[in-house]
Design a protein around this motif. Structure first.
Motif, PDB file in Angstrom:
ATOM      1  N   HIS A 154      -8.456  -3.781  -4.416  1.00 25.58           N
ATOM      2  CA  HIS A 154      -7.253  -4.292  -3.748  1.00 25.58           C
ATOM      3  C   HIS A 154      -6.135  -4.489  -4.775  1.00 25.58           C
ATOM      4  CE1 HIS A 154      -5.058  -6.333  -0.571  1.00 25.58           C
ATOM      5  NE2 HIS A 154      -4.721  -7.238  -1.475  1.00 25.58           N
ATOM      6  N   ASN A 155      -5.582  -3.383  -5.266  1.00 24.88           N
ATOM      7  CA  ASN A 155      -4.553  -3.447  -6.290  1.00 24.88           C
ATOM      8  C   ASN A 155      -3.669  -2.213  -6.146  1.00 24.88           C
ATOM      9  OD1 ASN A 155      -3.517  -2.684  -9.136  1.00 24.88           O
ATOM     10  ND2 ASN A 155      -4.125  -4.833  -9.327  1.00 24.88           N
ATOM     11  N   ILE A 156      -2.363  -2.393  -6.303  1.00 23.58           N
ATOM     12  CA  ILE A 156      -1.445  -1.269  -6.106  1.00 23.58           C
ATOM     13  C   ILE A 156      -1.676  -0.172  -7.136  1.00 23.58           C
ATOM     14  CG2 ILE A 156       0.551  -2.072  -7.444  1.00 23.58           C
ATOM     15  CD1 ILE A 156       0.654  -0.615  -3.872  1.00 23.58           C
ATOM     16  N   ASN A 157      -2.063  -0.544  -8.368  1.00 24.96           N
ATOM     17  CA  ASN A 157      -2.357   0.479  -9.381  1.00 24.96           C
ATOM     18  C   ASN A 157      -3.575   1.316  -8.996  1.00 24.96           C
ATOM     19  OD1 ASN A 157      -0.242  -0.141 -11.204  1.00 24.96           O
ATOM     20  ND2 ASN A 157      -1.382  -1.929 -11.866  1.00 24.96           N
ATOM     21  N   THR A 158      -4.564   0.671  -8.409  1.00 22.67           N
ATOM     22  CA  THR A 158      -5.742   1.403  -7.932  1.00 22.67           C
ATOM     23  C   THR A 158      -5.342   2.347  -6.805  1.00 22.67           C
ATOM     24  OG1 THR A 158      -7.148  -0.454  -8.564  1.00 22.67           O
ATOM     25  CG2 THR A 158      -8.090   1.151  -7.050  1.00 22.67           C
ATOM     26  N   SER A 159      -4.473   1.891  -5.914  1.00 23.21           N
ATOM     27  CA  SER A 159      -4.024   2.776  -4.831  1.00 23.21           C
ATOM     28  C   SER A 159      -3.267   3.969  -5.406  1.00 23.21           C
ATOM     29  CB  SER A 159      -3.164   2.025  -3.810  1.00 23.21           C
ATOM     30  OG  SER A 159      -1.798   2.053  -4.119  1.00 23.21           O
ATOM     31  N   ASN A 160      -2.505   3.738  -6.486  1.00 23.26           N
ATOM     32  CA  ASN A 160      -1.784   4.850  -7.114  1.00 23.26           C
ATOM     33  C   ASN A 160      -2.753   5.876  -7.691  1.00 23.26           C
ATOM     34  OD1 ASN A 160       0.613   3.612  -6.463  1.00 23.26           O
ATOM     35  ND2 ASN A 160       0.920   2.730  -8.474  1.00 23.26           N
ATOM     36  N   SER A 161      -3.840   5.407  -8.319  1.00 25.57           N
ATOM     37  CA  SER A 161      -4.782   6.381  -8.876  1.00 25.57           C
ATOM     38  C   SER A 161      -5.527   7.123  -7.756  1.00 25.57           C
ATOM     39  CB  SER A 161      -5.733   5.754  -9.893  1.00 25.57           C
ATOM     40  OG  SER A 161      -6.540   4.758  -9.357  1.00 25.57           O
ATOM     41  N   TYR A 162      -5.835   6.431  -6.640  1.00 27.78           N
ATOM     42  CA  TYR A 162      -6.397   7.144  -5.485  1.00 27.78           C
ATOM     43  C   TYR A 162      -5.424   8.228  -5.013  1.00 27.78           C
ATOM     44  CZ  TYR A 162     -10.495   4.225  -4.352  1.00 27.78           C
ATOM     45  OH  TYR A 162     -11.716   3.609  -4.353  1.00 27.78           O
ATOM     46  N   HIS A 163      -4.144   7.874  -4.944  1.00 28.12           N
ATOM     47  CA  HIS A 163      -3.124   8.804  -4.458  1.00 28.12           C
ATOM     48  C   HIS A 163      -3.020  10.031  -5.365  1.00 28.12           C
ATOM     49  CE1 HIS A 163       1.144   9.167  -2.543  1.00 28.12           C
ATOM     50  NE2 HIS A 163       0.550  10.327  -2.641  1.00 28.12           N
ATOM     51  N   ASN A 205      -8.498  14.305   1.049  1.00 34.09           N
ATOM     52  CA  ASN A 205      -8.270  13.450   2.211  1.00 34.09           C
ATOM     53  C   ASN A 205      -8.883  12.064   2.002  1.00 34.09           C
ATOM     54  OD1 ASN A 205      -7.286  13.031   4.935  1.00 34.09           O
ATOM     55  ND2 ASN A 205      -9.444  13.028   5.532  1.00 34.09           N
ATOM     56  N   TYR A 206     -10.094  12.021   1.467  1.00 35.93           N
ATOM     57  CA  TYR A 206     -10.746  10.734   1.205  1.00 35.93           C
ATOM     58  C   TYR A 206      -9.868   9.857   0.307  1.00 35.93           C
ATOM     59  CZ  TYR A 206     -13.792   7.264  -0.888  1.00 35.93           C
ATOM     60  OH  TYR A 206     -14.307   6.076  -1.342  1.00 35.93           O
ATOM     61  N   HIS A 207      -9.396  10.414  -0.800  1.00 37.85           N
ATOM     62  CA  HIS A 207      -8.610   9.630  -1.758  1.00 37.85           C
ATOM     63  C   HIS A 207      -7.239   9.249  -1.198  1.00 37.85           C
ATOM     64  CE1 HIS A 207     -11.757  10.936  -4.507  1.00 37.85           C
ATOM     65  NE2 HIS A 207     -11.391   9.916  -5.260  1.00 37.85           N
ATOM     66  N   LEU A 208      -6.604  10.156  -0.460  1.00 38.78           N
ATOM     67  CA  LEU A 208      -5.312   9.822   0.141  1.00 38.78           C
ATOM     68  C   LEU A 208      -5.455   8.753   1.217  1.00 38.78           C
ATOM     69  CD1 LEU A 208      -3.713  13.380   0.317  1.00 38.78           C
ATOM     70  CD2 LEU A 208      -3.070  11.499  -1.223  1.00 38.78           C
ATOM     71  N   GLN A 209      -6.521   8.823   2.013  1.00 35.22           N
ATOM     72  CA  GLN A 209      -6.746   7.793   3.036  1.00 35.22           C
ATOM     73  C   GLN A 209      -7.019   6.429   2.399  1.00 35.22           C
ATOM     74  OE1 GLN A 209      -6.208   8.043   6.237  1.00 35.22           O
ATOM     75  NE2 GLN A 209      -5.909  10.243   6.320  1.00 35.22           N
ATOM     76  N   LYS A 210      -7.762   6.422   1.269  1.00 31.80           N
ATOM     77  CA  LYS A 210      -8.006   5.167   0.546  1.00 31.80           C
ATOM     78  C   LYS A 210      -6.680   4.591   0.032  1.00 31.80           C
ATOM     79  CE  LYS A 210     -11.504   3.488  -0.839  1.00 31.80           C
ATOM     80  NZ  LYS A 210     -12.342   2.377  -0.400  1.00 31.80           N
ATOM     81  N   ALA A 211      -5.848   5.453  -0.553  1.00 33.09           N
ATOM     82  CA  ALA A 211      -4.533   5.005  -1.042  1.00 33.09           C
ATOM     83  C   ALA A 211      -3.716   4.418   0.098  1.00 33.09           C
ATOM     84  CB  ALA A 211      -3.778   6.162  -1.689  1.00 33.09           C
ATOM     85  N   LEU A 212      -3.701   5.100   1.230  1.00 33.34           N
ATOM     86  CA  LEU A 212      -2.942   4.624   2.385  1.00 33.34           C
ATOM     87  C   LEU A 212      -3.455   3.268   2.864  1.00 33.34           C
ATOM     88  CD1 LEU A 212      -0.851   5.014   4.649  1.00 33.34           C
ATOM     89  CD2 LEU A 212      -2.607   6.293   5.914  1.00 33.34           C
ATOM     90  N   ALA A 213      -4.769   3.124   2.987  1.00 31.87           N
ATOM     91  CA  ALA A 213      -5.346   1.859   3.469  1.00 31.87           C
ATOM     92  C   ALA A 213      -5.002   0.699   2.529  1.00 31.87           C
ATOM     93  CB  ALA A 213      -6.861   1.997   3.612  1.00 31.87           C
TER      94      ALA A 213
END
Length: 183
Positions: free
Chosen positions: A94-103, A119-127
């Motif tokens: 639950h961190n914006i930097n983690t979402s950026n690396s997923y993206h 798709n898996y990583h982009l959906q994780k970033a989105l969530a």
């Protein structure tokens, strides 16, 4: 100049956090407002071995991105995966930097035509982004945009239009019609 670390602000960040020396804020009010989210990261980054691990991960990330844009082979993916693992370990899910690396990982997987992983990583970033900054934020719009790109690359044009439409709708609501980022 980097943008203010307070995700609800889009002004340039000029004031550095004096504890971790890693993030910038536009003003004291934004720094105080963001402290609840920043406190854990800030405290963690004061521990020398964790700080050095974090910077090694950033170096892997930067090298991976440079290599990816130069030759698009699998080597940069491995460097970015290492950086992502450190993000997860040090910062959590639950961190914006983690979402950026997923993206970023999602976009790289798409560039290799590895659509399921993309798709898996982009959906994780989105969530994560929807949870942290909400639906109406430029980071969320960016995730929808990348999902639209994935669907277009797969020639699923109706699904691509949905992703692009959500991204555009958010940008229009958040940044307005005169925004350079809308087109």
């Amino acid at each position: 100049n980097p943008t203010c670390a307070n995700l609800s602000c889009s002004k340039p960040g000029a004031r550095t956090c004096m504890r971790c020396l890693l993030v910038k804020y536009c003003c004291k009010e934004c720094q105080v407002d963001h402290w609840r989210e920043h406190k854990s990261f800030c405290t963690t980054m004061k521990v020398p071995h964790i700080r050095s691990k974090f910077f090694a991960a950033l170096n892997n990330y930067d090298r991976g991105m440079d290599l990816h844009f130069l030759n698009r082979d699998e080597e940069p993916l491995e460097l970015i995966l290492k950086a992502h693992a450190v993000n997860l370990e040090l910062l959590g899910e639950h961190n914006i930097n983690t979402s950026n690396s997923y993206h970023i990982l999602g976009c790289i997987y798409v560039s290799f035509k590895r659509y399921d992983e993309g798709n898996y990583h982009l959906q994780k970033a989105l969530a994560i982004r929807r949870e942290i900054v909400g639906e109406n934020h430029k980071f969320t719009a960016s995730a929808y945009d990348s999902i639209g790109m994935l669907m277009a690359d797969k020639k699923r044009y109706d699904d691509a239009l949905i992703g692009y439409g959500k991204a555009l709708g958010i940008r229009l609501r958040v940044m307005g019609e005169d925004s350079f980022d809308v087109g």
